[in-house]
Design a protein around this motif. Structure first.
Motif, PDB file in Angstrom:
ATOM      1  N   ILE A  64       0.832  -1.200   0.000  1.00 23.35           N
ATOM      2  CA  ILE A  64       0.000   0.000   0.000  1.00 23.35           C
ATOM      3  C   ILE A  64       0.872   1.258   0.000  1.00 23.35           C
ATOM      4  N   ILE A  65       0.374   2.308  -0.658  1.00 22.24           N
ATOM      5  CA  ILE A  65       1.046   3.609  -0.691  1.00 22.24           C
ATOM      6  C   ILE A  65       0.231   4.556   0.171  1.00 22.24           C
ATOM      7  N   GLY A  66       0.747   4.926   1.318  1.00 20.66           N
ATOM      8  CA  GLY A  66       0.000   5.777   2.236  1.00 20.66           C
ATOM      9  C   GLY A  66       0.215   7.248   1.942  1.00 20.66           C
ATOM     10  N   ASP A  67      -0.835   7.930   1.472  1.00 19.37           N
ATOM     11  CA  ASP A  67      -0.727   9.368   1.239  1.00 19.37           C
ATOM     12  C   ASP A  67      -1.642  10.160   2.161  1.00 19.37           C
ATOM     13  N   HIS A  68      -2.376   9.487   3.054  1.00 20.40           N
ATOM     14  CA  HIS A  68      -3.223  10.167   4.026  1.00 20.40           C
ATOM     15  C   HIS A  68      -3.474   9.210   5.191  1.00 20.40           C
ATOM     16  N   ALA A  69      -3.912   9.745   6.305  1.00 20.96           N
ATOM     17  CA  ALA A  69      -4.068   8.958   7.525  1.00 20.96           C
ATOM     18  C   ALA A  69      -5.461   8.376   7.688  1.00 20.96           C
ATOM     19  N   HIS A  70      -6.341   8.524   6.695  1.00 20.51           N
ATOM     20  CA  HIS A  70      -7.739   8.106   6.824  1.00 20.51           C
ATOM     21  C   HIS A  70      -8.400   8.785   8.020  1.00 20.51           C
ATOM     22  N   ASN A  71      -7.922   9.946   8.357  1.00 22.45           N
ATOM     23  CA  ASN A  71      -8.479  10.754   9.434  1.00 22.45           C
ATOM     24  C   ASN A  71      -7.976  12.176   9.211  1.00 22.45           C
ATOM     25  N   GLU A  72      -8.887  13.095   8.929  1.00 25.05           N
ATOM     26  CA  GLU A  72      -8.462  14.443   8.558  1.00 25.05           C
ATOM     27  C   GLU A  72      -7.731  15.152   9.692  1.00 25.05           C
ATOM     28  N   LEU A  73      -8.182  14.977  10.923  1.00 20.43           N
ATOM     29  CA  LEU A  73      -7.533  15.669  12.033  1.00 20.43           C
ATOM     30  C   LEU A  73      -6.125  15.136  12.258  1.00 20.43           C
ATOM     31  N   LEU A  74      -5.960  13.802  12.221  1.00 22.99           N
ATOM     32  CA  LEU A  74      -4.621  13.233  12.365  1.00 22.99           C
ATOM     33  C   LEU A  74      -3.726  13.643  11.204  1.00 22.99           C
TER      34      LEU A  74
ATOM     35  N   SER B  46     -15.320  12.510   8.360  1.00 22.35           N
ATOM     36  CA  SER B  46     -13.938  12.722   7.931  1.00 22.35           C
ATOM     37  C   SER B  46     -12.931  12.159   8.924  1.00 22.35           C
ATOM     38  N   CYS B  47     -13.385  11.744  10.097  1.00 23.04           N
ATOM     39  CA  CYS B  47     -12.483  11.084  11.053  1.00 23.04           C
ATOM     40  C   CYS B  47     -12.179   9.649  10.654  1.00 23.04           C
ATOM     41  N   PHE B  48     -12.822   9.152   9.589  1.00 24.09           N
ATOM     42  CA  PHE B  48     -12.619   7.774   9.156  1.00 24.09           C
ATOM     43  C   PHE B  48     -12.181   7.667   7.697  1.00 24.09           C
ATOM     44  N   SER B  49     -12.213   8.760   6.949  1.00 24.90           N
ATOM     45  CA  SER B  49     -11.855   8.722   5.526  1.00 24.90           C
ATOM     46  C   SER B  49     -11.270  10.070   5.128  1.00 24.90           C
ATOM     47  N   PRO B  50     -10.447  10.079   4.068  1.00 26.82           N
ATOM     48  CA  PRO B  50      -9.870  11.353   3.587  1.00 26.82           C
ATOM     49  C   PRO B  50     -10.866  12.113   2.725  1.00 26.82           C
ATOM     50  N   LEU B  51     -11.946  12.563   3.316  1.00 31.16           N
ATOM     51  CA  LEU B  51     -13.059  13.098   2.540  1.00 31.16           C
ATOM     52  C   LEU B  51     -12.856  14.548   2.129  1.00 31.16           C
ATOM     53  N   LEU B  52     -12.439  15.383   3.066  1.00 32.46           N
ATOM     54  CA  LEU B  52     -12.469  16.815   2.842  1.00 32.46           C
ATOM     55  C   LEU B  52     -11.412  17.269   1.854  1.00 32.46           C
TER      56      LEU B  52
ATOM     57  N   ALA C 265      -7.152  24.334  13.303  1.00 30.96           N
ATOM     58  CA  ALA C 265      -8.275  23.673  12.632  1.00 30.96           C
ATOM     59  C   ALA C 265      -9.438  23.443  13.594  1.00 30.96           C
ATOM     60  N   CYS C 266      -9.142  22.979  14.814  1.00 29.58           N
ATOM     61  CA  CYS C 266     -10.212  22.745  15.794  1.00 29.58           C
ATOM     62  C   CYS C 266     -10.872  24.056  16.205  1.00 29.58           C
ATOM     63  N   ALA C 267     -10.063  25.090  16.411  1.00 33.30           N
ATOM     64  CA  ALA C 267     -10.638  26.386  16.776  1.00 33.30           C
ATOM     65  C   ALA C 267     -11.528  26.920  15.664  1.00 33.30           C
ATOM     66  N   LEU C 268     -11.113  26.743  14.418  1.00 34.94           N
ATOM     67  CA  LEU C 268     -11.914  27.192  13.287  1.00 34.94           C
ATOM     68  C   LEU C 268     -13.244  26.454  13.232  1.00 34.94           C
ATOM     69  N   ALA C 269     -13.223  25.132  13.401  1.00 35.48           N
ATOM     70  CA  ALA C 269     -14.467  24.357  13.344  1.00 35.48           C
ATOM     71  C   ALA C 269     -15.414  24.737  14.462  1.00 35.48           C
ATOM     72  N   VAL C 270     -14.898  24.837  15.691  1.00 36.81           N
ATOM     73  CA  VAL C 270     -15.755  25.164  16.836  1.00 36.81           C
ATOM     74  C   VAL C 270     -16.333  26.567  16.700  1.00 36.81           C
ATOM     75  N   LEU C 271     -15.496  27.525  16.321  1.00 38.53           N
ATOM     76  CA  LEU C 271     -15.966  28.906  16.206  1.00 38.53           C
ATOM     77  C   LEU C 271     -17.002  29.046  15.095  1.00 38.53           C
ATOM     78  N   LEU C 272     -16.768  28.397  13.958  1.00 42.27           N
ATOM     79  CA  LEU C 272     -17.712  28.509  12.854  1.00 42.27           C
ATOM     80  C   LEU C 272     -19.054  27.878  13.214  1.00 42.27           C
ATOM     81  N   ILE C 273     -19.024  26.708  13.857  1.00 43.79           N
ATOM     82  CA  ILE C 273     -20.280  26.060  14.252  1.00 43.79           C
ATOM     83  C   ILE C 273     -21.035  26.918  15.258  1.00 43.79           C
ATOM     84  N   TRP C 274     -20.327  27.487  16.224  1.00 44.17           N
ATOM     85  CA  TRP C 274     -20.981  28.297  17.261  1.00 44.17           C
ATOM     86  C   TRP C 274     -21.577  29.566  16.667  1.00 44.17           C
ATOM     87  N   ARG C 275     -20.822  30.270  15.830  1.00 42.54           N
ATOM     88  CA  ARG C 275     -21.323  31.521  15.263  1.00 42.54           C
ATOM     89  C   ARG C 275     -22.436  31.274  14.248  1.00 42.54           C
ATOM     90  N   ALA C 276     -22.331  30.183  13.472  1.00 42.66           N
ATOM     91  CA  ALA C 276     -23.401  29.877  12.525  1.00 42.66           C
ATOM     92  C   ALA C 276     -24.688  29.503  13.244  1.00 42.66           C
TER      93      ALA C 276
END
Length: 633
Positions: free
Chosen positions: A336-346, A398-404, A360-371
């Motif tokens: 296998i050729i690993g080009d991502h961790a199958h977890n966006e945060l990792l 996205s914690c289980f696949s390289p989706l984003l 990244a975590c601060a951006l997600a939390v702030l955007l969800i709260w303000r929206a």
């Protein structure tokens, strides 16, 4: 009103076109048909080259920037920056600055270019929606793209079922439209449209008769994907929608319930003997083994460079040196050729370290709260809640696949991020804050636009051409010399143009295979040495290099070639516990005057690492010849 309608319909058309973009070369369709997939001709959206989506998405990002620049110059004012926009730009600048400590500059560029256009799209769309106050109308584009994806996916699914009814019993037979039959990506795209359609069915008034069939259609499509990570996204998204819909005084209790259940489950897994081990055994089945080991490897990479990480593209570069010996016991992980961790945060942690993860975590939390604070009180609130809940579900998946970062999901995810940014400014019921735009501001906007246009010209058509050439080269069976000679020019040119590290490796490696089939072993050795020089010990490159030197040794009988073959194989085995590597090392030693004990050690190690049937038969035959007896069971 006219601007609102025009802007909204433009986004609807763009998203539908991106969802259905499909333009494979003729040679790839022939190759797919030879693989036993004749339905590809009748149902082209089931399996296709996705780079047209990249070109469309990046081109529309530049066009959106042109629209905004014209309006800024005309009105001489610009929307004030918000906190989440500052964090998003900071994340982009941190990724750009990682070139200073990245080990592989080309891999850094391949990671930065998609992020740059995604941020440009989200920023432009968010400002355009807030300017025209039409984010609710734009949400219909997400539903329309989801419906188009579901319809074409269902046509392909039931078309294949009619062609071969026995496939319905195969667990790998799933509905998948966007990315080479990857059902996880399809499920991720359908989460937000499904929640929006059900919200329209609840609050649609007299239009419930329209929205409920759409919701049922999307639900059936997402169920047929059979995606486990998609199920996680649906559950989290539905729960988030319930929390946003519930009265404010009940939300804290609703959130506390699943957190308590998860904590109790964790305590049970830790305290009950043998339960954790059984859970690990379950994880190591199928593709779960890939995620299990990739997460462990990514965590060790983060501990190695915890502050700034390995730089853009760092996972692809560092993965070979962090592989575990247990990974080679599973066939799906050996080459296998690993080009991502199958977890966006990792993956962010590996490339940008703890600082990148914090931003990244601060951006997600702030955007969800303000929206969530920008959700209105009118009928549009159902759409806005579904948009926010669907985005939360995509983040969970996205914690289980390289989706984003994938080419298929990214346009829709970043569209939702842009609409949430517009919603965070106060929604349609509040006038956004404006500031005067001077000459310096206009020059900065023009510079960003010129940079994005140059990036589109550089990375857009070039990548598309590279993947097309690579698909043409893959259409040939390179086991035959005449086919290898025909495929070689496509692979060589495709490797120079392709804009993805994995495709670059595949093109280079297959190019070397073609050169070997043509008898040009020296040139094949040079190509593999280029791969190993850029990314040391990547995949099976060093092992194949040893095989090439061994082939040249058998032709010329030069001792230095045998030594080079053994050195490359041993270097590969120092980081990879591969049965094929130990078998090749034994063959190289047997070509000279080896010590029998060393050869027997290599062969016994090969048999202990779950070799393939061919490798096992050859190792047992060699052991029989050396020992003069039947090998032990």
């Amino acid at each position: 009103m006219r601007h609102r309608r025009m802007t909204g319909w433009l986004l609807v058309i763009v998203l539908i076109v991106i969802a259905l973009a499909y333009l494979p070369p003729r040679e790839e369709k022939d190759w797919l048909s030879n693989k036993g997939l004749p339905f590809v001709r009748a149902f082209p959206s089931t399996l296709h080259v996705t780079y047209p989506k990249v070109v469309l998405f990046r081109g529309m990002s530049v066009a959106l920037g042109v629209i905004l620049l014209v309006r800024i110059i005309r009105d001489k004012r610009v929307l004030a920056a918000t906190a989440e926009e500052v964090l998003l730009i900071a994340f982009l600048l941190l990724c750009a600055a990682s070139i200073l400590w990245a080990d592989w500059p080309w891999g850094w560029f391949c990671r930065l270019a998609p992020l740059f256009f995604a941020v440009l799209w989200a920023e432009g769309l968010g400002r355009l929606a807030a300017r025209d106050r039409c984010e609710t109308f734009m949400m219909k584009g997400i539903v329309a793209a989801g419906l188009a994806t579901a319809v074409f996916g269902l046509i392909g699914f039931f078309g294949v079922w009619a062609w071969n009814p026995d496939l319905i019993h195969d667990a790998t037979f799933r509905l998948a439209v966007p990315h080479r039959s990857n059902s996880n990506f399809t499920a991720c795209i359908l989460i937000t449209p499904m929640l929006m359609a059900w919200s329209g069915g609840v609050a649609g008034g007299g239009r419930k008769i329209v929205w409920i069939p759409f919701a049922l259609l999307l639900t059936v499509a997402i169920a047929l994907t059979r995606s486990a990570s998609g199920l996680v996204g649906i559950v989290v998204g539905t729960f988030a929608l319930g929390v946003l819909t519930a009265p404010k005084n009940w939300r804290r209790y609703i959130v506390a319930i699943p957190i308590s259940l998860l904590g109790a489950a964790g305590m049970v897994m830790v305290s009950v003997p043998g339960l954790t081990a059984r859970g690990v055994d379950f994880c190591l089945q199928g593709t779960r083994a890939v995620r299990y080991f990739f997460w462990q490897d990514a965590f060790r990479m983060i501990l190695c460079k915890p502050v700034l990480g390995w730089g853009g593209g760092g996972f692809f570069f560092a993965y070979p040196r962090f592989r575990q010996a247990e990974e080679f016991l599973y066939p799906q992980l050996r080459k296998i050729i690993g080009d991502h961790a199958h977890n966006e945060l990792l993956n962010i942690g590996v490339e940008l370290g703890g600082i990148g993860m914090a931003v990244a975590c601060a951006l997600a939390v702030l955007l969800i709260w303000r929206a969530s604070r920008g959700i209105g009180q009118g009928p549009e609130r159902w759409w806005q809640r579904a948009l926010l809940a669907g985005t939360i579900g995509m983040l969970a998946q996205s914690c289980f696949s390289p989706l984003l970062r994938s080419w298929d999901v990214a346009p829709f995810f970043w569209t939702q991020i842009g609409l949430l940014m517009a919603l965070a400014r106060g929604g349609e019921g509040k006038e956004p804050k404006w500031v005067k735009c001077g000459t310096a501001c206009r020059i900065l906007c023009a510079a960003i636009l010129l940079l994005s246009a140059a990036g589109f010209v550089t990375t857009g058509w070039r990548g598309w051409k590279g993947e097309t050439l690579l698909a043409k080269g893959m259409a040939f069976d390179v086991r035959r010399a005449e086919d290898a000679r025909a495929a070689d020019p496509y692979l060589e040119r495709g490797a120079a143009l392709v804009m993805d590290p994995v495709w670059w490796y595949n093109a280079k490696f297959r190019h070397a295979v073609c050169l070997r089939r043509e008898g040009r072993i020296n040139e094949a050795i040079h190509v593999i040495e280029e791969i190993d020089g850029d990314v040391p010990n990547l995949g099976a490159a060093r092992l194949y290099l040893g095989e090439l030197y061994f082939s040249r040794f058998r032709e010329r009988r030069v001792v230095t070639d045998q030594a080079a073959a053994l050195a490359n194989v041993n270097s590969y085995l120092s980081a990879n516990a591969d049965a094929g590597g130990y078998l090749l090392a034994a063959r190289v030693l047997l070509a000279g005057r080896p010590r029998p004990e060393t050869v027997i050690h290599y062969l016994e190690t090969c048999l202990a690492l779950r070799p393939s049937r061919r490798q096992k038969a050859e190792a047992e035959r060699l052991l029989t010849e050396i020992r003069g007896a039947t090998p032990p069971k």
